[in-house]
Every structure is written in C-alpha cells, then in structure tokens.
Motif scaffolding. Sequence first.
Motif, mmCIF file in Angstrom:
data_model
loop_
_atom_site.group_PDB
_atom_site.id
_atom_site.type_symbol
_atom_site.label_atom_id
_atom_site.label_comp_id
_atom_site.label_asym_id
_atom_site.label_seq_id
_atom_site.Cartn_x
_atom_site.Cartn_y
_atom_site.Cartn_z
ATOM 1 N N LEU A 1 11.401 69.258 45.690
ATOM 2 C CA LEU A 1 12.309 69.700 46.603
ATOM 3 C C LEU A 1 12.296 68.907 47.834
ATOM 4 O O LEU A 1 13.536 68.491 48.435
ATOM 5 C CB LEU A 1 11.916 71.081 47.234
ATOM 6 N N TRP A 2 11.263 68.347 48.457
ATOM 7 C CA TRP A 2 11.141 67.568 49.327
ATOM 8 C C TRP A 2 11.789 66.128 49.226
ATOM 9 O O TRP A 2 12.585 65.782 50.259
ATOM 10 C CB TRP A 2 9.771 66.794 49.634
ATOM 11 N N TYR A 3 11.801 65.495 48.105
ATOM 12 C CA TYR A 3 12.493 64.395 47.891
ATOM 13 C C TYR A 3 13.984 64.451 47.528
ATOM 14 O O TYR A 3 14.817 63.650 47.649
ATOM 15 C CB TYR A 3 11.733 63.598 46.690
ATOM 16 N N SER A 4 14.342 65.789 47.040
ATOM 17 C CA SER A 4 15.885 65.988 46.599
ATOM 18 C C SER A 4 16.522 66.149 47.821
ATOM 19 O O SER A 4 17.644 65.991 47.849
ATOM 20 C CB SER A 4 15.928 67.403 45.839
ATOM 21 N N GLN A 5 16.101 66.340 48.954
ATOM 22 C CA GLN A 5 16.810 66.376 50.431
ATOM 23 C C GLN A 5 16.682 64.887 50.853
ATOM 24 O O GLN A 5 17.371 64.897 51.802
ATOM 25 C CB GLN A 5 16.021 67.277 51.251
ATOM 26 N N ASN A 6 16.107 64.112 50.047
ATOM 27 C CA ASN A 6 15.866 62.760 51.011
ATOM 28 C C ASN A 6 16.635 61.593 49.838
ATOM 29 O O ASN A 6 17.395 61.242 49.976
ATOM 30 C CB ASN A 6 14.558 62.441 51.514
ATOM 31 N N SER A 7 15.349 61.474 48.984
ATOM 32 C CA SER A 7 15.715 60.286 48.071
ATOM 33 C C SER A 7 14.799 60.301 46.876
ATOM 34 O O SER A 7 14.039 61.193 46.699
ATOM 35 C CB SER A 7 15.469 58.597 48.852
ATOM 36 N N GLU A 8 14.891 59.383 45.726
ATOM 37 C CA GLU A 8 14.396 59.878 44.573
ATOM 38 C C GLU A 8 12.818 59.240 44.643
ATOM 39 O O GLU A 8 12.355 58.541 45.578
ATOM 40 C CB GLU A 8 14.842 58.863 43.557
ATOM 41 N N LEU A 9 12.141 59.969 43.973
ATOM 42 C CA LEU A 9 10.386 59.506 44.188
ATOM 43 C C LEU A 9 10.163 58.345 43.306
ATOM 44 O O LEU A 9 10.530 58.463 41.863
ATOM 45 C CB LEU A 9 9.673 60.763 43.854
ATOM 46 N N ASN A 10 9.625 57.541 43.546
ATOM 47 C CA ASN A 10 9.360 56.206 43.019
ATOM 48 C C ASN A 10 7.969 56.132 42.265
ATOM 49 O O ASN A 10 7.612 55.697 41.197
ATOM 50 C CB ASN A 10 9.626 55.092 43.965
ATOM 51 N N ALA A 11 6.989 56.575 42.928
ATOM 52 C CA ALA A 11 5.560 56.245 42.390
ATOM 53 C C ALA A 11 4.609 57.391 42.969
ATOM 54 O O ALA A 11 4.781 58.092 43.977
ATOM 55 C CB ALA A 11 4.884 54.879 42.805
#
Length: 448
Positions: free
Chosen positions: A438-448
């Motif tokens: 949820l945190w990343y869906s509001q910002n950007s994709e999670l890479n690692a």
Amino acid sequence: MYPPKNINAPNIRRRKITPRAINYILISIIVISLYLNLGMTISGFYIPMFGVYIGAGVLLIFKLYQQKKLSFFRDNRLNKDISTALLFSLSWIITIPFSPGGLGYVSEHLKSVALLSLSTISAVIVFYEILQWKHSKLGRYFLIISLFLTTYAVLETMIPFFRDISNDFRSVLYTDRFIYGSNKRDLVISGFIRPNVFTQEPSHLAKMLAISTLLYFVSNKGRGALQAYIALTIIQLLFTGSPTILVGPVLLTIFYFWKTIDTLNVGFSLYLKILALVGVLIGVLFAQQIISLLPSERAALIASGRDASFVIRTLGPATIAWDTISAYPWAGSGIGGRELVQDILIKAYREFPSMRVERFDENIGYAGWGNAFFEIFTYSGFVCGLILIPALIILLKRFRAGVLSSILIFLVIFNMDAGFTSVRPWIYFAFTMIALKLWYSQNSELNA
C-alpha cells in the motif's frame, strides 16, 4: 383475478449479503481468533488459533467458487502462491531423519509440518484477499480495530469497572490456560497495571495495535493522517506500557527508508539496502547491549538479564538456537522438536538470574519459546538450514515484494512473536507486506 396491489404499502427491499460482505466477515473471524489466541486440542495435539485456519479455509473455497476456478492446476497467482507455501512447509521433512528423537518422534514432527503448512497457506490466502480491498475500506476497517482497542485500553487502565469486565471475560475464555496476571511486575516496569483488553496478555494487545494502526495509516491519503497516526501511537504507548507498540514506527521507518533510497542510483541503492538488512540483524543479535543504553528502569533490568520477558523473547531463544546447532548441527531438534531439547532449554535459562527454571518443566514444549525467528535455527540446524533458508526466501518473494525488503520485514515480525509453525507471526507478516504494498502503491514500484 389477483387481488389488487396495495399501492400505499411501503416498497421494502431485502438487502442481500454480497460476496464482499462475506469476505469481510471471514477476515473478521480470522482477526478475532488471531487476537484472542483461541486454540483447540485435537488428539492431544494443541492447535493454536484454530479459528484462523477455519476462516482461511472457508475464504479460499469461497474465492475459488467466485472465480469458478475450483482446480488448483489452473494457472493463476493464488494457486502458485499456495503451492509455494505448501512445498516450503513440506521441505522441512528433510529434518526428520536427523531428529534426536528417532523414529518414536516422527508423528510429532509430521504434525508440526502440517501445522506449518496450514499457517503459511493461511497467510497467503489472507494476503491475497486483503490486497484486493479498496484502500479507503481497508483503512476504515483497521482504524475501527485500532480505535476500539485503544479506547478500551485507556478505559481499562483508568476505570476498574472496565478492567473487571475484561478479566471476567478472560477467566471464562481461557479456563485451564495461561492468563497474564503479573501485576507486581507491571508496577515495576510501567508504573501501572497494564491492560489486556479481553486477550491473554498485554503483548497480544500491543501487536494488534501496532499492525492495525500501521495499516490504517498507509491506506489513508487524507490530510492529518500522519498526525493521527503519531497521536494514536503515543496514546497506545502510554496506556499499554508495551514497547511492542514501537514495532509500528520501526516498520514505517523502514518503509520511508526503502522508498527514499529507491530514488538513488541502482547500485548505491542496493548497497544501502544490504547495509540496512545487516544493521537490523546486528540490532537483533545485540539488542541487550543496545537497549542497555536507554535511561529507564526496564532498560537496566534488560541489561542485567533480570527482565524475564526480554529473556524469554530474545536472549533465551537465541542461546537455545546456538546450543542446539552446536549439539545437533545436521538438523537441530528437527521441525517442532521442542521437547527433544528441553535439557538445552533448561541449561540456557539457568544462565539468567530472573528465571525460575522449574516452571519450564510444568509446560514442556511451550514455556520458554518466545521467538519465532531463532526457532527456525533450532529446528533446522546448520546443514539443513543451508537448504531451508533459501526455500524460505523463495516463499517470502511470493508476497509481491523484493527479496531484501521481504527478509527485513520477516526479521522484524518474527522477532516480535513466538511460534515459527503457528499462524500468528505468519498472518502479521502478511499484514505488514500488505502495508508495504500500500505504501508503494501511493508512490512507486518496489524494486528490492
């Protein structure tokens, strides 16, 4: 002829229970069972949080029926995730031939494999379901949980009437089972009797508060969400007296850190993430020394090894894991082999002045096991661990995040709770991975 319709009669519509409402009900059953730690004994084998398994199983059947994909051989994510969880759990069978218990303990090992299978699969199902909820509804759902528990914790702390209601409920629900009641210890470490809010012990309350409040915040885009989160966390910390509340801010700091370094050069970002992972691992291994630097009564108790809770949750399990690996390097005690290393457990806890080791003989296999992370190494040993740890990492990747972020969150959650094969740490891990997504869906994709 039909009788004339009464045109003045009110138009009453019966509201149908929608599939989404059923899903909410099933998740609520899972959350309540998780929080209350409701278990059941079947054929002499205790299954903790039995309602979680039932709720997850019904939820899976219902979802497959909704999708009209009743075959597990169809190519879809849920089936692949469940298969990965099952294969990971079954891989622990390799520890059984090396068990110090021999053939006489095989059935107990297999029961633990079955329990681990149910726990990991349940976590996958819960993760898959909640991830599909709308952010606003998810936020409201966990805000209701957080507000209710926080409010009652305040009332229970300040007004004896509410404490009596909670204690009466606990005495009925947990007949012949452990109920926390160390009031003298509470007065020493917190200055007041800590609230339980209908569950077995204050730590269960603190875990649910930390994770539910975190989920509320990361799913809320409204103004003032951060201020509300900080205010709730401070109130919870003050009125529960439990440092476990700080797990939420720790996880949120990790989220912030991960998002910030993702904006840097890829190579440098990876370097910082590995450094962060190593830092957390060092923090876990040297927690006693780090906490001893804090200016508080409880920090002093922890530093001297006289805080029973910290010993059982960190120092004791770490010592047991090390001594078990030293004694049985091939596969430790084997999956679920707690009783097989009872002598190692007793020896480990004798090193700490705050522990009454005779009480561990009253509840063999349960007392003294307070850390799910170190339990992994107790069960796997060194040699089998070389196979099972990579298998664990493969499973963690199924929670839709990078390898390093999954491992880091796993370290935090499984040090917060006990019982590697039980469902509670696995569900809390699933909740936290949802929070990360949820945190990343509001910002950007999670890479690692």
